[in-house]
Design an enzyme around this catalytic site. Sequence first.
Site, PDB file in Angstrom:
ATOM      1  CD  GLU A  86      -3.006  -0.228  -3.062  1.00 41.23           C
ATOM      2  OE1 GLU A  86      -2.816   1.170  -3.193  1.00 41.23           O
ATOM      3  OE2 GLU A  86      -3.851  -0.780  -2.398  1.00 41.23           O
ATOM      4  CD  GLU A 135      -2.702  -3.229   0.755  1.00 43.39           C
ATOM      5  OE1 GLU A 135      -3.431  -2.472   0.920  1.00 43.39           O
ATOM      6  OE2 GLU A 135      -1.712  -3.074   0.258  1.00 43.39           O
TER       7      GLU A 135
END
Length: 506
Positions: free
Chosen positions: A176, A308
């Site tokens: 991220e 994810e």
Amino acid sequence: MTSTARAVIDLDVTGDRISRHLYGHFAEHLGRCIYDGFWVGEDSAIPNVRGIRLDIVEALRALDIPNLRWPGGCFADTYHWRDGIGPREQRPKIANTNWGDVVENNHFGTHEFMDLCDLLGADAYVNGNVGSGTVQEMSEWVEYLTRADDSPMARLRRDNGRDEPWRVPFWGLGNEAWGCGGNMSASFYAEEARRYATFCHEHGGNSLTKIAAGANEGDLEWTRTLMKSLTECHGCTMGGNLPYQAISFHYYTHSGSGINTEEATEFTTAQYYETVAYAAGIESIVRGHVAVMDSYDPQNRVGLVCDEWGTWWNAAEGTNPGFLFQQNTVRDALVAGLHFDVFHRHARRLTMANIAQTVNVLQAMVLTDGENLVLTPTYHVFEMNKGHQDAAGLPVHVLETPTTAVRGDDLDLVSISASTRDDTALVSMTHLSADAPCTVRLDLRGRAASVVRARVLTGDTASSFNDVEGPERVAPRPIEASLSVDGMLTVELPPHSFATIELALA
């Protein structure tokens, strides 16, 4: 009133291989996933193998777990691997500023994680630190794990008790980067990803699939920037060696109000439909990323990874909000069923997925309470679906399905996918109606078939869940599936249910 769904499945027309790695898992240093989850310590009264909880290992081995991602997540970009090697009593304590602001002792580190992967029979997916680490730190971690000779890092590994190198197939280049991994722009991260990847060397026979930290949900510009970076890199054009072989994206499901805003077990019928509609929306997200990648890489050399995914509700009352512990209901299981149907349909480009997370965090497989272990409804979807791993996808042509309106759009209430391997086939069906059964008729063509086993997963309501007092409220049960001589397979699905039918083919 019972509704009807109809579909045609061509048993003799095979499509893309459904990689087993689409059934991957994720274990972060977050809440009770690692500590009081996988890791109980060698002195624990709970049965363990070198400190790793044995009943969790046995439960996950029953899923044929293909890979495990670690140590994060956001935690990965604050983790310095040298803190987690050597004698445990000498390892420095660190502050976990991402999740609960707790202090952890680093007793679970590189050797313990690789031991866990060995016990699980799973491939390691190690996520390196780009956000607060260095290129040298990441390069040396790869060497420590995978080099066999007398190099400095190989000697250090031997000093810490491991002679032979490990096999590490998957390596994450940060996490991220647009957020907790550094708040970077796409163009800046693209340069960083190429630089870090260059120094993640392949030692000996260990081949690395290096995964660039990709988009948040449908940020196609992020994916476009990473793909464009590959074409503009001197010495790493699409025709040469690629610095990274896959690009990730993340997709969390909620009912439309945002993650971590609603309850896991208390929801209205409208919130239920909004949740499953949001889950079904991953199809358009995947299509968008695939279209961008196809425009730069028609040879399909770069994989798409959803490392994810899952539901994200409010933490259970009375628990640390930073630990992200939530119950797991029939609604969550149906979210998983929908995701897998999408993953199967896009198996050409989609090469890996990792549910968040494996133990005691978010949409977990297992929940622990002291010595007790509970299998969640989502666990059962993974178990019922494991026959799809490394099987060839089969085309499913849906001719008719009931629908319902959700925020102005029609939501199909029946989702189906199928695959074949050797002389068997597996059909999965997710039925989303909150209150009505559905008769599903599948026209099986191309090969003769017979039903080996049919199972259904549901509960009294979509909010039903398992706990210590009722560990099998939601568990697979046999269901009647009739097959006529002309190949018409008929099954009646109860409301809010997931079903699989295993077939023998002639």
